[in-house]
Design an enzyme around this catalytic site. Structure first.
Site, PDB file in Angstrom:
ATOM      1  N   ASP A  16      23.051  54.966 -11.337  1.00 23.41           N
ATOM      2  CA  ASP A  16      21.834  55.747 -11.591  1.00 23.41           C
ATOM      3  C   ASP A  16      21.444  56.439 -10.288  1.00 23.41           C
ATOM      4  OD1 ASP A  16      19.600  56.750 -13.070  1.00 23.41           O
ATOM      5  OD2 ASP A  16      18.325  55.300 -12.060  1.00 23.41           O
ATOM      6  N   SER A  17      20.623  57.476 -10.422  1.00 25.90           N
ATOM      7  CA  SER A  17      20.091  58.132  -9.234  1.00 25.90           C
ATOM      8  C   SER A  17      19.243  57.153  -8.419  1.00 25.90           C
ATOM      9  CB  SER A  17      19.237  59.326  -9.649  1.00 25.90           C
ATOM     10  OG  SER A  17      18.201  58.890 -10.501  1.00 25.90           O
ATOM     11  N   GLU A  27       8.395  55.321  -9.748  1.00 25.89           N
ATOM     12  CA  GLU A  27       8.933  55.047  -8.410  1.00 25.89           C
ATOM     13  C   GLU A  27       7.814  54.692  -7.419  1.00 25.89           C
ATOM     14  OE1 GLU A  27      12.308  55.890  -6.947  1.00 25.89           O
ATOM     15  OE2 GLU A  27      13.150  55.797  -8.964  1.00 25.89           O
ATOM     16  N   TYR A  58      17.086  62.983  -9.341  1.00 29.27           N
ATOM     17  CA  TYR A  58      18.039  64.007  -9.757  1.00 29.27           C
ATOM     18  C   TYR A  58      17.413  64.975 -10.762  1.00 29.27           C
ATOM     19  CZ  TYR A  58      22.280  61.514  -8.003  1.00 29.27           C
ATOM     20  OH  TYR A  58      23.260  60.938  -7.249  1.00 29.27           O
ATOM     21  N   GLY A  59      16.308  64.537 -11.381  1.00 27.73           N
ATOM     22  CA  GLY A  59      15.764  65.207 -12.569  1.00 27.73           C
ATOM     23  C   GLY A  59      15.500  66.692 -12.445  1.00 27.73           C
ATOM     24  N   CYS A  77      15.162  58.819 -20.580  1.00 28.73           N
ATOM     25  CA  CYS A  77      15.212  58.660 -19.126  1.00 28.73           C
ATOM     26  C   CYS A  77      15.101  57.164 -18.867  1.00 28.73           C
ATOM     27  CB  CYS A  77      14.067  59.398 -18.442  1.00 28.73           C
ATOM     28  SG  CYS A  77      13.975  59.057 -16.667  1.00 28.73           S
ATOM     29  N   THR A  78      15.988  56.650 -18.048  1.00 33.68           N
ATOM     30  CA  THR A  78      16.061  55.200 -17.893  1.00 33.68           C
ATOM     31  C   THR A  78      14.874  54.623 -17.109  1.00 33.68           C
ATOM     32  OG1 THR A  78      17.599  55.596 -16.050  1.00 33.68           O
ATOM     33  CG2 THR A  78      18.544  55.029 -18.179  1.00 33.68           C
ATOM     34  N   HIS A  79      14.044  55.482 -16.543  1.00 32.83           N
ATOM     35  CA  HIS A  79      12.816  55.009 -15.891  1.00 32.83           C
ATOM     36  C   HIS A  79      11.685  54.748 -16.898  1.00 32.83           C
ATOM     37  CE1 HIS A  79      14.563  56.400 -12.119  1.00 32.83           C
ATOM     38  NE2 HIS A  79      13.525  55.939 -11.456  1.00 32.83           N
ATOM     39  N   CYS A 115      22.157  57.010 -16.320  1.00 38.09           N
ATOM     40  CA  CYS A 115      21.183  58.025 -15.926  1.00 38.09           C
ATOM     41  C   CYS A 115      21.372  59.183 -16.887  1.00 38.09           C
ATOM     42  CB  CYS A 115      21.468  58.472 -14.489  1.00 38.09           C
ATOM     43  SG  CYS A 115      20.486  59.866 -13.935  1.00 38.09           S
ATOM     44  N   ASN A 116      20.298  59.531 -17.576  1.00 37.75           N
ATOM     45  CA  ASN A 116      20.407  60.620 -18.554  1.00 37.75           C
ATOM     46  C   ASN A 116      20.704  61.949 -17.877  1.00 37.75           C
ATOM     47  OD1 ASN A 116      19.328  59.642 -21.442  1.00 37.75           O
ATOM     48  ND2 ASN A 116      18.377  58.473 -19.807  1.00 37.75           N
ATOM     49  N   THR A 117      20.096  62.166 -16.715  1.00 36.75           N
ATOM     50  CA  THR A 117      20.285  63.441 -16.034  1.00 36.75           C
ATOM     51  C   THR A 117      21.754  63.613 -15.634  1.00 36.75           C
ATOM     52  OG1 THR A 117      18.057  63.117 -15.166  1.00 36.75           O
ATOM     53  CG2 THR A 117      19.343  64.907 -14.211  1.00 36.75           C
TER      54      THR A 117
HETATM   55  N1  DGL Z   1      16.928  57.710 -14.327  1.00 39.08           N
HETATM   56  C1  DGL Z   1      17.150  59.135 -14.441  1.00 39.08           C
HETATM   57  C2  DGL Z   1      17.415  59.543 -15.878  1.00 39.08           C
HETATM   58  O1  DGL Z   1      17.610  58.710 -16.714  1.00 39.08           O
HETATM   59  C3  DGL Z   1      15.971  59.943 -13.956  1.00 39.08           C
HETATM   60  C4  DGL Z   1      15.599  59.783 -12.550  1.00 39.08           C
HETATM   61  C5  DGL Z   1      15.803  61.010 -11.722  1.00 39.08           C
HETATM   62  O2  DGL Z   1      15.164  62.055 -11.950  1.00 39.08           O
HETATM   63  O3  DGL Z   1      16.622  60.897 -10.822  1.00 39.08           O
HETATM   64  O4  DGL Z   1      17.422  60.698 -16.187  1.00 39.08           O
END
Ligand code: DGL
Length: 282
Positions: free
Chosen positions: A16-17, A164, A48-49, A198-200, A79-81
């Protein structure tokens, strides 16, 4: 432990990012505790978003090569992004050149698969980072699987920073959570199923449920990704045989390990001992 002394031959890589992928790792470990795992958060370059396609692709490819250099045969982009912007290119362009025996999987397809059984209205909402929503990846995946579903995406650029910065359960978070849910339902009031793409975002669940109608179901993807991985390993014994099984987990971060250990406790119910690493090519 020094990074040089760590070997991960046969561990399943989880990338993940930053911290969000820990929500996926938790579910994967709960379902398949016997395997070895290695988690990498590129915290130094997160989020990364809102980064460009080229940048997310480059960073994700560097991470995949990092896992392969440590002996991983299978890497999950938790990470979805990264899944939205880099997975297809890595699978189609890079893997054949690097090593066609290795595998990289993402989180969008397994999440998209589950929605048809859940929605009654056939109207789905997807919440994600700017990168994930702009890519249209969920719409594309869901359309391929279930053309009768209507999908509406909403980018929530403030939500990852809320998590975060540990503001996700504070009163100030209400404004940003409500704002994006209002936008989403303003565009399609028939939505009865929301994917947290988004995994957050699972950390914002207590806020999200306060601002949605009672009939709306919110889907967190960790469980579906874990089940999909288990099925994948059953269907691919060649990969499964290469996965070692000593129930171990190693954590790496490109930022401060002390900060990672502290923040990770938000996502995991255990103390961890992360190692520092670097992904940038020297
Ligand atoms: N965890 C990332 C996702 O699932 C998002 C976090 C990021 O923006 O880096 O997209």
């Amino acid at each position: 432990m020094k990074e040089q002394s760590v070997t991960s031959e046969g561990a399943i890589g989880i990338f993940d990012s930053g911290y969000g992928g820990l929500t996926v790792l938790s579910e994967i470990r709960a379902l398949m505790p016997g395997y070895d795992y290695i988690y990498l958060g590129d915290n130094a370059r997160a989020p990364y978003g809102n980064r460009s396609f080229e940048r997310v692709y480059q960073f994700t490819l560097e991470a995949v090569e990092w896992f392969f250099a440590r002996g991983c045969h299978l890497v999950i982009l938790a990470c979805n992004t990264a899944s939205a912007k880099a997975l297809r290119s890595i699978q189609q362009i890079n893997l054949p050149a690097i090593n066609p025996q290795k595998r990289v999987l993402g989180v969008i397809h397994p999440t998209a698969e589950c929605v048809a059984d859940i929605s009654q209205t056939n109207h789905i909402g997807v919440l994600g980072t700017e990168g994930t929503i702009q890519s249209g990846s969920y719409e594309i995946e869901i359309e391929k699987l279930y053309p009768h579903l209507t999908v509406t995406g909403e980018a929530c650029p403030m939500w990852v920073p809320l998590v975060e910065n540990r503001e996700y359960d504070k009163p100030g978070a209400d404004y940003f959570v409500k704002q994006h849910l209002d936008y989403l339902f303003g565009r399609d009031p028939q939505i009865d199923t929301i994917i947290l793409g988004c995994t957050h975002y699972p950390l914002l669940m207590n806020k999200i449920v306060q601002f949605i109608p009672d009939n709306v179901r919110v889907i967190t993807q960790g469980k579906y990704v874990a089940e999909s991985l288990r099925d994948y390993l059953q269907r691919h014994p060649d990969i499964e045989d290469k996965c070692t099984k000593n129930s171990s987990v190693q954590y790496f971060t490109t930022e401060s390990p002390e900060k990672f250990n502290q923040q990770a406790s938000l996502f995991l119910n255990e103390q961890i001992d992360a190692h520092k690493t670097t992904l940038e090519k020297l």
